[in-house]
Write an enzyme that holds these catalytic residues in place. Structure first.
Site, PDB file in Angstrom:
ATOM      1  N   ASN A 102       0.730  -1.211  -0.190  1.00  0.00           N
ATOM      2  CA  ASN A 102       0.314  -0.768   0.306  1.00  0.00           C
ATOM      3  C   ASN A 102       0.720   1.362   0.367  1.00  0.00           C
ATOM      4  O   ASN A 102       1.552   2.032   1.510  1.00  0.00           O
ATOM      5  CB  ASN A 102      -0.965   0.279   1.482  1.00  0.00           C
ATOM      6  CG  ASN A 102      -1.644   1.012   1.634  1.00  0.00           C
ATOM      7  OD1 ASN A 102      -2.067   2.339   0.483  1.00  0.00           O
ATOM      8  ND2 ASN A 102      -2.399   1.696   2.323  1.00  0.00           N
ATOM      9  N   SER A 155       2.968  -2.436  10.265  1.00  0.00           N
ATOM     10  CA  SER A 155       5.001  -2.233  10.955  1.00  0.00           C
ATOM     11  C   SER A 155       5.143  -3.634   9.861  1.00  0.00           C
ATOM     12  O   SER A 155       6.314  -4.250  10.838  1.00  0.00           O
ATOM     13  CB  SER A 155       5.070  -1.312  12.274  1.00  0.00           C
ATOM     14  OG  SER A 155       4.802  -0.410  12.691  1.00  0.00           O
ATOM     15  N   HIS A 182      -9.611   1.525   4.724  1.00  0.00           N
ATOM     16  CA  HIS A 182      -8.213   0.920   5.349  1.00  0.00           C
ATOM     17  C   HIS A 182      -8.185   2.240   6.618  1.00  0.00           C
ATOM     18  O   HIS A 182      -9.273   2.960   6.584  1.00  0.00           O
ATOM     19  CB  HIS A 182      -7.210   2.209   4.380  1.00  0.00           C
ATOM     20  CG  HIS A 182      -5.785   1.784   4.602  1.00  0.00           C
ATOM     21  ND1 HIS A 182      -5.036   3.045   6.516  1.00  0.00           N
ATOM     22  CD2 HIS A 182      -5.268   0.709   4.852  1.00  0.00           C
ATOM     23  CE1 HIS A 182      -3.863   2.350   6.862  1.00  0.00           C
ATOM     24  NE2 HIS A 182      -3.460   1.480   5.848  1.00  0.00           N
ATOM     25  N   GLY A 189       2.779   2.702  10.972  1.00  0.00           N
ATOM     26  CA  GLY A 189       3.449   3.593  10.301  1.00  0.00           C
ATOM     27  C   GLY A 189       4.498   3.242  11.420  1.00  0.00           C
ATOM     28  O   GLY A 189       5.150   4.958  11.992  1.00  0.00           O
ATOM     29  N   LYS A 205       0.012   4.537  -0.405  1.00  0.00           N
ATOM     30  CA  LYS A 205      -0.309   5.496   0.159  1.00  0.00           C
ATOM     31  C   LYS A 205       0.019   6.569  -0.759  1.00  0.00           C
ATOM     32  O   LYS A 205      -0.247   6.476  -2.084  1.00  0.00           O
ATOM     33  CB  LYS A 205       0.126   5.224   1.303  1.00  0.00           C
ATOM     34  CG  LYS A 205      -0.424   4.701   2.702  1.00  0.00           C
ATOM     35  CD  LYS A 205       0.249   4.668   4.100  1.00  0.00           C
ATOM     36  CE  LYS A 205      -0.138   3.714   4.718  1.00  0.00           C
ATOM     37  NZ  LYS A 205       0.007   3.346   6.642  1.00  0.00           N
ATOM     38  N   GLU A 241      -5.648  -5.463  10.456  1.00  0.00           N
ATOM     39  CA  GLU A 241      -4.111  -3.916  10.980  1.00  0.00           C
ATOM     40  C   GLU A 241      -4.700  -2.610  12.211  1.00  0.00           C
ATOM     41  O   GLU A 241      -5.781  -2.384  11.946  1.00  0.00           O
ATOM     42  CB  GLU A 241      -4.966  -2.691   9.957  1.00  0.00           C
ATOM     43  CG  GLU A 241      -3.983  -3.742   8.466  1.00  0.00           C
ATOM     44  CD  GLU A 241      -3.466  -2.376   7.269  1.00  0.00           C
ATOM     45  OE1 GLU A 241      -2.263  -2.531   6.967  1.00  0.00           O
ATOM     46  OE2 GLU A 241      -3.881  -1.924   6.905  1.00  0.00           O
ATOM     47  N   GLU A 271      -7.247   5.164   7.729  1.00  0.00           N
ATOM     48  CA  GLU A 271      -6.589   5.860   7.298  1.00  0.00           C
ATOM     49  C   GLU A 271      -7.716   7.073   6.565  1.00  0.00           C
ATOM     50  O   GLU A 271      -7.893   7.789   6.959  1.00  0.00           O
ATOM     51  CB  GLU A 271      -5.351   5.657   6.612  1.00  0.00           C
ATOM     52  CG  GLU A 271      -3.443   5.981   7.473  1.00  0.00           C
ATOM     53  CD  GLU A 271      -3.288   5.572   6.385  1.00  0.00           C
ATOM     54  OE1 GLU A 271      -3.090   5.763   5.528  1.00  0.00           O
ATOM     55  OE2 GLU A 271      -2.419   5.211   7.094  1.00  0.00           O
TER      56      GLU A 271
HETATM   57  P1  PGA Z   1       2.942   0.359   7.664  1.00  0.00           P
HETATM   58  O1  PGA Z   1       1.657   0.263   7.315  1.00  0.00           O
HETATM   59  O2  PGA Z   1       3.428  -0.550   7.285  1.00  0.00           O
HETATM   60  O3  PGA Z   1       3.653   1.230   6.942  1.00  0.00           O
HETATM   61  O4  PGA Z   1       2.402   0.263   8.851  1.00  0.00           O
HETATM   62  C1  PGA Z   1       0.288  -0.407   6.970  1.00  0.00           C
HETATM   63  C2  PGA Z   1      -0.730  -0.250   6.128  1.00  0.00           C
HETATM   64  O5  PGA Z   1      -1.184   1.932   6.390  1.00  0.00           O
HETATM   65  O6  PGA Z   1      -1.603  -0.844   5.371  1.00  0.00           O
END
Ligand code: PGA
Length: 253
Positions: free
Chosen positions: A9, A214, A95, A173, A11, A167, A97
């Site tokens: 992803n 992460s 997601h 992140g 983003k 997640e 976010e």
């Molecule tokens: P990350 O993000 O691997 O940077 O923690 C995962 C995600 O939001 O899908």
């Protein structure tokens, strides 16, 4: 047997030119590993066409990071399912976010999941609890409610095509990943359990469920060694050649 699937992803990262440079850098190696692991890249909308063209002779999948559920109309700034189907096989939906910054609701996610599946797009449906919910012991009930809401009204023959990404928001992140044992337990007991309640054990055993938060080359083998974890949704580490390393480690298992 569920084939592992690792999706990147991106983003809101990489211009079209940067996306193409990166795809040229990773596509040969990734494509070599597609017998063992399904790999998918999810660039921003504007790079979908160029990335799908750059991957044409490969078995690497392409996904969008979102879409709207309506077919067309006066929805300024939105993108319809049939606008992405020429370039994508997958679409990330719900997601955290999008839920957190853009007000997406369980009901909206459910409409998008239905729209994706009726357009032959495989939704990667994201669920996961906040730190506060985790600390309050609400993970099981909250994630269960997200899964039930996402699949509301979907028949089993469509539901089985979906992918779910568990997640935990506190792990995204932050570099603070969930342990493989914790992630595997929530995926196995909570997420797969919710699917089993809705559709029966056979469907639950077929659905692929990823971990996200992460995930990186150093911890991917732990996650993939857990029998309930079928892959990863990767943010930060998917922007670099680390992504290839993660898929290679998964293929080696
Ligand atoms: P990350 O993000 O691997 O940077 O923690 C995962 C995600 O939001 O899908």
């Amino acid at each position: 047997m569920r084939k592992p699937i690792i999706a990147g992803n991106w983003k809101m990262n990489k211009t079209v030119a940067e996306a193409i440079d990166f795809i040229r850098e990773i596509r040969y190696d990734l494509n070599q590993l597609t017998n063992e692991v399904d790999s998918v890249v999810c660039p921003p909308f504007v790079a979908l066409q160029a990335v799908s063209e750059a991957l044409q002779a490969t078995r690497i999948g392409v996904g969008a990071q979102n879409m709207y559920f309506q077919e067309k109309g006066a929805y300024t700034g939105e993108v319809a399912p049939n606008m992405i189907t020429p370039f994508c096989q997958y679409v990330i939906l719900g997601h955290s976010e999008r839920r957190g910054y853009f007000g997406e609701t369980d009901e909206g996610v459910n409409k998008k999941v239905k729209a994706a599946l009726t357009h032959d797009l495989i939704p990667i449906i994201c669920v996961g609890e906040s730190l506060e919910q985790n600390e309050a012991g609400e993970t099981h009930s909250f994630v269960t409610s997200q899964v039930i809401a996402a699949f509301a009204g979907l028949p089993a023959e469509l539901a089985v095509k979906a992918i779910i990404a568990y997640e935990p928001i506190w792990a995204i992140g932050t570099g603070k990943s969930a342990s493989a044992a914790d992630a595997g337990r929530i995926i196995g007991v909570t997420v797969r359990g919710a699917i089993a309640n809705l559709y029966g054990e056979e469907t639950a055993q077929q659905i692929r469920i990823q971990y996200g938060g992460s995930a990186n080359p150093s911890n991917i083998a732990d996650y993939m060694s857990h029998p309930d974890i079928d892959g990863a949704l990767v943010g930060g580490a998917s922007l670099k050649v680390d992504f290839v390393e993660m898929i290679r480690k998964t293929a080696e298992l």
